[in-house]
Design a protein around this motif. Structure first.
Motif, short mmCIF file in Angstrom:
data_model
loop_
_atom_site.label_atom_id
_atom_site.label_comp_id
_atom_site.label_asym_id
_atom_site.label_seq_id
_atom_site.Cartn_x
_atom_site.Cartn_y
_atom_site.Cartn_z
N GLU A 145 -4.56 9.51 7.46
CA GLU A 145 -6.00 9.42 7.70
C GLU A 145 -6.83 9.57 6.41
OE1 GLU A 145 -4.52 13.59 8.33
OE2 GLU A 145 -3.93 11.58 9.00
N GLU A 146 -6.17 9.96 5.31
CA GLU A 146 -6.92 10.12 4.05
C GLU A 146 -6.89 8.82 3.25
OE1 GLU A 146 -5.92 13.54 1.69
OE2 GLU A 146 -6.13 14.89 3.41
N ARG A 147 -7.88 8.67 2.37
CA ARG A 147 -7.95 7.47 1.54
C ARG A 147 -6.84 7.53 0.49
NH1 ARG A 147 -12.87 4.84 2.32
NH2 ARG A 147 -12.49 3.63 0.44
N GLY A 148 -6.13 6.43 0.33
CA GLY A 148 -5.01 6.40 -0.59
C GLY A 148 -5.45 6.28 -2.05
N ILE A 149 -4.58 6.74 -2.94
CA ILE A 149 -4.82 6.63 -4.39
C ILE A 149 -3.47 6.30 -5.04
CG2 ILE A 149 -5.21 8.04 -6.48
CD1 ILE A 149 -7.59 9.27 -5.19
N LEU A 150 -3.48 5.40 -6.00
CA LEU A 150 -2.25 5.02 -6.69
C LEU A 150 -1.50 6.27 -7.15
CD1 LEU A 150 -0.50 2.73 -8.01
CD2 LEU A 150 -1.80 3.17 -10.09
N ASP A 151 -0.22 6.32 -6.85
CA ASP A 151 0.63 7.45 -7.24
C ASP A 151 0.55 7.65 -8.76
OD1 ASP A 151 2.62 9.26 -7.74
OD2 ASP A 151 4.28 7.99 -7.07
N PRO A 152 -0.01 8.78 -9.21
CA PRO A 152 -0.16 9.00 -10.67
C PRO A 152 1.20 9.09 -11.38
CG PRO A 152 -0.84 10.97 -9.44
CD PRO A 152 -0.53 9.91 -8.43
N ASN A 153 2.27 9.41 -10.63
CA ASN A 153 3.60 9.57 -11.26
C ASN A 153 4.52 8.40 -10.98
OD1 ASN A 153 2.85 12.24 -12.07
ND2 ASN A 153 3.17 12.88 -9.95
N ILE A 154 3.95 7.27 -10.56
CA ILE A 154 4.79 6.12 -10.22
C ILE A 154 5.58 5.65 -11.44
CG2 ILE A 154 3.01 4.34 -10.68
CD1 ILE A 154 4.04 2.91 -8.09
N ASN A 155 6.82 5.27 -11.22
CA ASN A 155 7.67 4.77 -12.30
C ASN A 155 7.06 3.48 -12.86
OD1 ASN A 155 9.87 2.66 -13.00
ND2 ASN A 155 10.93 4.61 -13.24
N GLU A 156 6.94 3.41 -14.19
CA GLU A 156 6.25 2.28 -14.83
C GLU A 156 6.94 0.94 -14.54
OE1 GLU A 156 3.23 0.49 -17.19
OE2 GLU A 156 3.35 2.50 -16.33
N ASP A 157 8.27 0.93 -14.51
CA ASP A 157 9.00 -0.31 -14.22
C ASP A 157 8.75 -0.77 -12.78
OD1 ASP A 157 9.99 -0.37 -16.75
OD2 ASP A 157 11.95 0.48 -16.24
N THR A 158 8.73 0.21 -11.86
CA THR A 158 8.45 -0.11 -10.45
C THR A 158 7.05 -0.68 -10.32
OG1 THR A 158 9.87 1.72 -9.77
CG2 THR A 158 8.37 0.84 -8.09
N LEU A 159 6.10 -0.03 -11.01
CA LEU A 159 4.70 -0.48 -10.94
C LEU A 159 4.57 -1.90 -11.47
CD1 LEU A 159 1.77 0.29 -10.25
CD2 LEU A 159 1.51 1.07 -12.61
N TYR A 218 0.84 -1.21 0.00
CA TYR A 218 0.00 0.00 0.00
C TYR A 218 0.87 1.25 0.00
CZ TYR A 218 -3.34 3.50 1.79
OH TYR A 218 -4.09 4.64 1.97
N ASP A 219 1.87 1.28 0.91
CA ASP A 219 2.75 2.46 0.98
C ASP A 219 3.61 2.60 -0.28
OD1 ASP A 219 1.76 3.28 3.39
OD2 ASP A 219 3.31 2.32 4.60
N ALA A 220 3.98 1.46 -0.87
CA ALA A 220 4.81 1.50 -2.08
C ALA A 220 4.02 2.03 -3.29
CB ALA A 220 5.35 0.10 -2.39
N LEU A 221 2.71 1.78 -3.30
CA LEU A 221 1.88 2.21 -4.44
C LEU A 221 1.21 3.57 -4.23
CD1 LEU A 221 0.02 -1.18 -5.14
CD2 LEU A 221 1.77 -0.16 -6.60
N ASN A 222 1.02 3.95 -2.98
CA ASN A 222 0.24 5.15 -2.65
C ASN A 222 0.96 6.44 -3.06
OD1 ASN A 222 -1.83 6.67 -1.58
ND2 ASN A 222 -1.22 6.38 0.55
N THR A 223 0.18 7.49 -3.28
CA THR A 223 0.73 8.80 -3.62
C THR A 223 1.60 9.30 -2.47
OG1 THR A 223 -1.30 9.24 -4.84
CG2 THR A 223 0.10 11.14 -4.35
N PRO A 224 2.87 9.64 -2.74
CA PRO A 224 3.76 10.10 -1.66
C PRO A 224 3.17 11.32 -0.95
CG PRO A 224 5.00 9.74 -3.70
CD PRO A 224 3.54 9.63 -4.05
#
Length: 489
Positions: free
Chosen positions: A148-162, A137-143
């Motif tokens: 306390e807020e609902r997480g959302i996949l980091d829109p700028n996550i590196n494609e290879d990491t994802l 969750y922490d690896a995928l979540n928006t930095p």
């Protein structure tokens, strides 16, 4: 588009009970017997005893030894409404996975009922602690996203990491998919090497319907299922019971009640007519599904490789189409809570699904080369088909009762009936599909719901364990429905 809101009074009651019950773990006279209990079952020199954390359904306490750690996990009243059943199911599934798959899961040292637990606190599992640095969750979540807020996949996550992270999640799903069962339900361990499906499927949705939806426990199916269609029909029945029984916050107006009634009746009609999912696997084989398998329960090492997967509650053999549906958590957030609406969620999901399926195909290739997977058993192509055909939405609605209304009108209704001019008022165009008895039933329900809206009353059906927690709280001079926050501990 409106979803069904949870009953706010039930929610507040449930949260208060959990909160109050958890406060006792700050006391030495509670912690000490638990620490002694762990030492009794796992001898050695325990060097440290700490509260590891509170999850949605459990609290975990950890004893550190020289070279390892052990965790005891206890079910929270107010959060879990079938605690004994949940723990027995979880122990059986964990032992099965340890025996039959290569998924890294905690080794169970001991488990037992509430009566067998320290201070008779709750059903429990004692297991090895899995050392880890972070979680999926922490690896995928928006930095920088606040806790306390609902997480959302980091829109700028590196494609290879994802792709690397998705690939590991895909690997776990493939492992679950390899096992087949003749019925729909929860696993029971018969002996060291044998498991069978002999108890009802206990889903997360069922727990939430009782906790937050006012559903009486007597309405829950108490049987295993031999066909996909009979199970879907049972789930559709539960949605109707949910609308009937939720006392507060269920409807906003007479027309809102009609819209919710029509959606549930048509969903059930389609299930009864075996049109909802036309399954070539109507009689099985059925596949393992874990409702709580999601990024937050996947622990990672520093190099982002999986250290272990935890929280196997609410796992059961389910229709194969539930496994074919791509996992909703690819974006972390659910479609009904997506800030820009379901259609935007769908666009974003379709984009990320390409990455996920590419990662899964790589995973499948490796398994096929090693002779551990048959070319015909690729999950990736079924997931693509589920998404393209819209079956994904049917499965999602079947598994998430509180999201049914939004998903039904936006995604499911247009698949089966002539497109409505406006999803908001589509229910009016569908009234002709109800028979006379259903129409009468609807108007009776509307009258009842409008009457109920005049007052707010707590109506729910807690288990004995939760009732006992309320009684203990009352003894301590705390009222579960007291809106005054006690200390902000």
């Amino acid at each position: 588009m409106h979803t069904m809101r949870a009953d706010d009074m039930a929610w507040e009651q449930a949260e208060k009970i959990s909160h109050n019950w958890l406060l006792q773990f700050l006391k030495l006279e509670i912690k000490k017997p638990i620490a002694m209990f762990i030492l009794k079952h796992h001898r050695g020199d325990g060097t440290e005893f700490t509260i590891l954390g509170k999850g949605s359904y459990n609290i975990s306490l950890r004893t550190k030894y020289q070279n390892s750690s052990v965790v005891i996990r206890l079910s929270q009243p107010g959060a879990v409404f079938f605690p004994e059943e949940k723990v027995v199911n979880e122990v059986a599934i964990m032992r099965f996975l340890a025996d039959q798959t290569s998924i890294s899961i905690p080794f169970i040292l001991h488990s037992g009922t509430k009566e067998e637990s320290p201070l008779e606190l709750s059903p429990f599992i004692i297991m090895d602690y899995i050392e880890h640095k972070t979680d999926m969750y922490d690896a995928l979540n928006t930095p920088g996203c606040p806790k306390e807020e609902r997480g959302i996949l980091d829109p700028n996550i590196n494609e290879d990491t994802l792709e690397f992270l998705y690939g590991q999640l895909a690997g776990v799903l493939l492992q679950l998919f390899k096992n087949s069962f003749p019925r729909i339900g929860s696993l029971t361990q018969i002996d060291d090497f044998t498991w069978e499906i002999s108890r009802r499927p206990l889903s997360m949705n069922i727990n939430e319907l009782i906790r937050l939806g006012g559903l009486p426990r007597s309405k829950i199916p108490d049987t295993t299922f031999s066909t996909t269609s009979s199970y879907l029909e049972a789930l559709a029945d539960l949605n109707i019971e949910h609308l009937v029984h939720q006392r507060n916050d269920a409807v906003e107006s007479a027309d809102d009640c009609r819209r919710k009634f029509v959606a549930r009746q048509l969903f059930r009609k389609l299930a009864r007519e075996k049109r909802l999912i036309v399954s070539p696997f109507e009689h099985g084989p059925f596949k393992l599904r874990c409702d709580d398998f999601r990024p937050a329960n996947v622990l990672l090492h520093e190099n982002l490789e999986i250290a272990g997967v935890v929280d196997w509650e609410f796992a059961y053999a389910a229709p194969v189409e539930f496994s074919y549906a791509p996992p909703w958590w690819l974006l972390i957030e659910r479609p009904e809570f997506w800030p820009n609406g379901i259609d935007d969620w769908e666009n974003m999901f379709a984009h990320r699904l390409k990455t996920f399926l590419r990662a899964m195909r790589d995973c499948e290739d490796t398994e096929i080369q090693k002779g551990r997977l048959d070319e015909n058993n690729r999950l990736s192509s079924h997931m693509q088909q589920s998404w393209d055909s819209g079956t994904f939405w049917i499965v999602y609605a079947a598994l998430h009762s509180f999201a049914l209304d939004a998903i039904y009108w936006q995604k499911i209704d247009p698949m089966f009936f002539k497109a409505a001019e406006n999803p908001e008022t589509a229910w009016k165009e569908r009234l002709g599909l109800l028979d006379e008895r259903e129409s009468e039933e609807m108007e009776k329900l509307v009258a009842r719901k409008l009457e109920e809206m005049k007052t707010r009353v707590l109506e729910w059906d807690p288990d004995e364990y939760t009732v006992e927690a309320i009684a203990k709280a009352a003894e301590a001079g705390w009222s579960p429905l007291d809106r005054q926050e006690r200390s902000r501990d």
